[in-house]
Design an enzyme around this catalytic site. Structure first.
Site, PDB file in Angstrom:
ATOM      1  N   HIS A  56       0.845  -1.206   0.000  1.00 47.16           N
ATOM      2  CA  HIS A  56       0.000   0.000   0.000  1.00 47.16           C
ATOM      3  C   HIS A  56       0.873   1.247   0.000  1.00 47.16           C
ATOM      4  CE1 HIS A  56       0.718  -0.450   4.325  1.00 47.16           C
ATOM      5  NE2 HIS A  56       0.138   0.714   4.579  1.00 47.16           N
ATOM      6  N   HIS A  58       1.418   3.937   1.876  1.00 42.62           N
ATOM      7  CA  HIS A  58       1.988   4.692   3.001  1.00 42.62           C
ATOM      8  C   HIS A  58       3.517   4.734   2.941  1.00 42.62           C
ATOM      9  CE1 HIS A  58      -1.862   4.346   5.648  1.00 42.62           C
ATOM     10  NE2 HIS A  58      -1.857   5.432   4.886  1.00 42.62           N
ATOM     11  N   ASP A  60       5.846   4.580   5.042  1.00 42.96           N
ATOM     12  CA  ASP A  60       6.651   3.605   5.796  1.00 42.96           C
ATOM     13  C   ASP A  60       6.644   2.220   5.139  1.00 42.96           C
ATOM     14  OD1 ASP A  60       3.882   3.555   6.733  1.00 42.96           O
ATOM     15  OD2 ASP A  60       4.541   2.186   8.298  1.00 42.96           O
ATOM     16  N   HIS A  61       6.063   2.117   3.960  1.00 41.10           N
ATOM     17  CA  HIS A  61       6.116   0.859   3.200  1.00 41.10           C
ATOM     18  C   HIS A  61       6.786   1.029   1.836  1.00 41.10           C
ATOM     19  CE1 HIS A  61       3.530  -1.324   6.105  1.00 41.10           C
ATOM     20  NE2 HIS A  61       3.260  -0.065   6.421  1.00 41.10           N
ATOM     21  N   HIS A 114      -7.658  -0.079   5.589  1.00 38.19           N
ATOM     22  CA  HIS A 114      -6.601   0.793   6.121  1.00 38.19           C
ATOM     23  C   HIS A 114      -6.311   1.885   5.073  1.00 38.19           C
ATOM     24  CE1 HIS A 114      -2.822   1.828   8.144  1.00 38.19           C
ATOM     25  NE2 HIS A 114      -2.153   1.576   7.037  1.00 38.19           N
ATOM     26  N   ASP A 133      -0.555  -3.880   6.644  1.00 39.23           N
ATOM     27  CA  ASP A 133      -1.373  -3.175   7.629  1.00 39.23           C
ATOM     28  C   ASP A 133      -2.861  -3.541   7.511  1.00 39.23           C
ATOM     29  OD1 ASP A 133       1.099  -2.122   8.123  1.00 39.23           O
ATOM     30  OD2 ASP A 133       0.573  -0.040   7.685  1.00 39.23           O
ATOM     31  N   HIS A 171       4.074  -4.569  11.037  1.00 42.97           N
ATOM     32  CA  HIS A 171       4.562  -3.797  12.193  1.00 42.97           C
ATOM     33  C   HIS A 171       4.712  -4.646  13.450  1.00 42.97           C
ATOM     34  CE1 HIS A 171       4.218   0.346  10.589  1.00 42.97           C
ATOM     35  NE2 HIS A 171       3.252  -0.166   9.837  1.00 42.97           N
TER      36      HIS A 171
HETATM   37 FE    FE Z   1       2.470   0.874   8.133  1.00 37.68          FE
HETATM   38 ZN    ZN Z   2       0.039   1.768   6.522  1.00 31.42          ZN
END
Ligand code: FE
Ligand code: ZN
Length: 255
Positions: A56, A58, A60-61, A114, A133, A171
């Protein structure tokens, strides 16, 4: 031969995963939170990246992707439905389409909620699913973009996979998830013993991810939303599964 899976801790609490097919040498990374740890793990094993599977949009990915691609000319795959927000994709995927790593086919599942356009990658022959996530160890991602029924539908797809499936999520949130889970489901003995094991693992600095789908089905309050006993515990006997899920998610948001 099943894919060899390597968990790569990134940033403060993210996980990326390497999936390596020994016969062909193909190696995929699932998500790219940061380049350093992923490149170091590839170097240490002498593996060359062939595929990047994005779950996805975001940051942080995906933020490590550009630096990874400087050193490895890998094919980048992600959701067609979210292509405009993702890094440039070489292959855009829809639900039901497949990804081939070495000799093994992975199937794409739309697990929106999400984010809208979040996908998971299920490799049935290796018995592993990469959920990022969506479904997490004792938890699930916060519903930022989709709706509660959409997230419930996504979790239900994952819950229907074979119970021995290894769940590689994005995570290390499990200890906090356990505190919440115990608050809504204190009488669940499987949960109580899992929470103890999680506490011990975290004291040792051991990752609690991946987990096994069967333990999520028994202990993860977000998956338990369809269980009549859990509905009763929530004071929602007879309620819709999605409504119970929405109540659990709302309580977690406020926990
Ligand atoms: Fe994340
Ligand atoms: Zn995420």
């Amino acid at each position: 031969m099943p894919l060899e899976i390597v968990t790569v801790p990134c940033l403060s609490d993210n996980y990326a995963f390497l999936a390596h097919d020994a016969a062909s040498g193909d190696t995929a990374v699932v998500d790219a939170p940061e380049a350093g740890p992923i490149l170091a793990e590839l170097d240490a094993r002498g593996w060359t990246l062939t595929h990047v599977l994005i779950t996805h949009h975001h940051w942080d990915h995906v933020d490590g992707l550009a630096d990874i691609l400087v050193q490895h000319k890998a094919t980048v795959l992600g959701a067609a439905a979210d292509a405009e927000r993702l890094p440039k994709l070489d292959i855009a995927l829809a639900e039901g389409e497949s990804v081939t790593i070495g000799g093994e086919e992975g199937v794409v599942l739309d697990v929106s909620g999400h984010t809208v356009g979040h996908i998971a990658y299920h490799f049935p022959a290796s018995g592993v699913v990469f959920t990022a996530d969506s479904l997490m160890a004792l938890g699930c991602g916060r519903v930022f973009e989709g709706t509660m029924p959409m997230m419930w539908d996504s979790l239900s797809k994952l819950a229907a996979l074979p119970p021995e499936t290894v769940v590689c999520s994005g995570h290390e949130y499990t200890a906090a998830n356990a505190k919440f889970a115990l608050s809504v489901d204190p009488g669940n003995r499987a949960l109580t013993s899992r929470a103890k094991a999680i506490e011990e693992a975290r004291e040792m600095g051991t990752p609690t991810v991946p987990s096994i789908l069967s333990e999520e089905l028994a202990t993860n309050p977000f998956l338990r939303a369809s269980d009549p006993d859990f509905k009763a515990v929530m004071g929602m006997a007879g309620a819709d599964d999605a409504a119970v899920f929405a109540e659990v998610r709302t309580r977690k948001d406020n926990f």
